[in-house]
Design an enzyme around this catalytic site. Structure first.
Site, short mmCIF file in Angstrom:
data_model
loop_
_atom_site.label_atom_id
_atom_site.label_comp_id
_atom_site.label_asym_id
_atom_site.label_seq_id
_atom_site.Cartn_x
_atom_site.Cartn_y
_atom_site.Cartn_z
N HIS B 178 0.79 -1.24 0.00
CA HIS B 178 0.00 0.00 0.00
C HIS B 178 0.82 1.28 0.00
O HIS B 178 0.27 2.35 -0.28
CB HIS B 178 -1.00 -0.05 1.15
CG HIS B 178 -1.93 -1.22 1.04
ND1 HIS B 178 -2.91 -1.31 0.08
CD2 HIS B 178 -2.00 -2.38 1.75
CE1 HIS B 178 -3.54 -2.47 0.21
NE2 HIS B 178 -3.00 -3.14 1.22
N ARG B 215 -12.06 -4.93 7.50
CA ARG B 215 -11.24 -4.88 6.28
C ARG B 215 -9.79 -5.24 6.58
O ARG B 215 -9.14 -5.98 5.84
CB ARG B 215 -11.33 -3.48 5.66
CG ARG B 215 -10.62 -3.37 4.32
CD ARG B 215 -11.34 -4.24 3.27
NE ARG B 215 -10.53 -4.46 2.08
CZ ARG B 215 -9.63 -5.43 1.95
NH1 ARG B 215 -9.40 -6.25 2.96
NH2 ARG B 215 -8.97 -5.59 0.83
N CYS B 219 -7.28 -8.39 5.21
CA CYS B 219 -5.93 -8.27 4.65
C CYS B 219 -4.95 -9.16 5.43
O CYS B 219 -4.08 -9.80 4.83
CB CYS B 219 -5.46 -6.82 4.73
SG CYS B 219 -5.19 -6.04 3.12
#
Lengths: 148, 258
Positions: B178, B215, B219
């Site tokens: 990210h 969320r 991940c």
């Protein structure tokens, strides 16, 4: 006497995980930038290897792409696998699968045949390599066929 | 530009160091930017955005009396669009009572316990998602400001430490994807920068609502790591770091995401 006996027991217990590791993972020798000998002592099967490369659970094409027209979802996070067999020898491919961090310490490629030096591994995966020795040999055998 | 101005700009750049691998403020992009035109249209139209059903449920809960105190949220806070304006943009925030940061869901549950004398809602429960969706909507279009409180500095630092720590069987850090590879694709899906501008979200993959915690757990399971427990201090620190990393970005909650 008691103390040395208990120390011996502690030593035996401390040695147990190492014994378990030896049972789980095949030993291998790195020569130069590769592992020349198959982990299983025999060559893998390229047909099974291709199926493994395409299987989501192997994780290869989450990041890589390649000559796989039937695979709709492929990653572009890592180089194409097309021509992998021309660029690298089977020994080099094997080391990159087993533990790519030995080639490049900063790589984001997971080490597929390593269980130490990892942090907070989920219980379902703890003390297990991502791929078995047989699976790695099958994949090496397949990648070696990707020539350009 | 005159030499003095160039020097001033250079000094300013030095005064605001961007940590190695971090995305420069001008390069930050919300998950919305990575979506298909169809998904964007779904989010943009309140009558098509499925998260608005959760907001509607939240509106009902806001005015429903609960607990031994027999009080509703609105009994203390009044109109949600006035009292909750901009609140979600500054969460997680420091709670003096807990001497720690709390996220929006935890804040709602603190209120339930202390002021309504009611049982807290379970993490990811319909009710908690509905109330947090309603509250988050009141920050739509506003800049994220979470993390500025000096009392949060150690938690922000802990969150960043977790963000850059490799973990799981796949041995990946959040930052590997990210910060460093957000413009690429994982099995055909955009990786994105992980900017939490729109939580709670309606996620098409879930066919339902979920929090940032849900969320993040997804991940973590993806990299085959042990997911943090809901509301664990490290989970809140990671949420806090992500919000501070998105400082100044515009809230678009409740968002639609793939």
């Amino acid at each position: 006497m008691m103390r040395s006996a208990s120390r011996l027991i502690v030593l035996i217990i401390a040695a147990l995980p190492a014994a378990a590791v030896a049972q789980t993972l095949a030993r291998y020798a790195i020569v130069g930038d590769g592992i020349p000998e198959p982990l299983t002592g025999q060559p893998g099967d390229p047909t099974r290897g291709r199926a493994l490369v395409l299987a989501r659970s192997s994780t290869c094409i989450l990041c890589h792409f390649g000559p796989f027209p039937e695979a709709r979802f492929q990653g572009d996070l890592a180089p194409s696998l097309a021509g992998a067999g021309s660029r690298s020898t089977p020994a080099q491919l094997r080391l990159r699968l087993v533990d790519a961090s030995q080639v490049n310490p900063d790589t984001i490629m997971p080490s597929y045949y390593r269980i130490d030096g990892l942090t907070r591994v989920g219980s379902a995966w703890r003390d297990k390599p991502i791929l078995s020795a047989e699976q790695i040999e099958d994949i090496v055998a397949y990648l070696a066929t990707l020539r350009e | 530009m005159r030499p003095q101005a160039l020097l001033a700009a250079a000094l300013l750049g030095m005064a605001l160091p961007v940590l190695a691998g971090e995305i420069a403020p001008s390069g930050r992009r919300s998950g919305y930017d990575f979506m298909s035109a169809d998904s964007k249209a779904m989010q943009d139209d309140d009558t098509a955005n499925p998260a608005m059903l959760s907001v509607l449920e939240g509106e009902t809960l806001w005015t429903t009396k609960a607990g031994a105190a027999d009080k509703s949220c609105s009994d203390c806070h009044g109109a949600v669009d006035v009292s909750m304006k901009g609140v979600a943009a500054r969460y997680p925030a420091f709670s003096a009572a807990s001497a720690a940061p709390v996220d929006l869901g935890q804040r709602v549950n603190l209120c339930r316990r202390q002021h309504q004398e009611a049982d807290p809602f379970a993490p990811e429960s319909r009710e908690l998602l509905a109330l947090t969706a309603l509250i988050a909507k009141q920050s739509r279009g506003m800049p994220i400001t979470a993390g500025g409180d000096p009392r949060l500095a150690s938690s922000v630092a802990r969150g960043r430490e977790l963000f850059v720590q490799r973990q799981g069987q796949l041995n990946l850090a959040c930052a590997n994807c990210h910060d460093d590879n957000w413009d690429k694709h994982l099995a055909g899906s955009a990786i994105t920068q992980g900017q939490p501008t729109g939580y709670p979200i309606y996620r098409l993959e879930w066919q339902g609502m979920g929090s940032l915690q849900r969320r993040l757990r997804g991940c973590m399971t993806g990299i085959r790591a042990q997911a943090f427990d809901f509301d664990a201090p490290d989970m809140i620190a990671l949420e806090l770091y992500l919000m501070s990393r998105a400082h100044g970005m515009t809230m678009d909650a409740p968002a639609v995401r793939p």
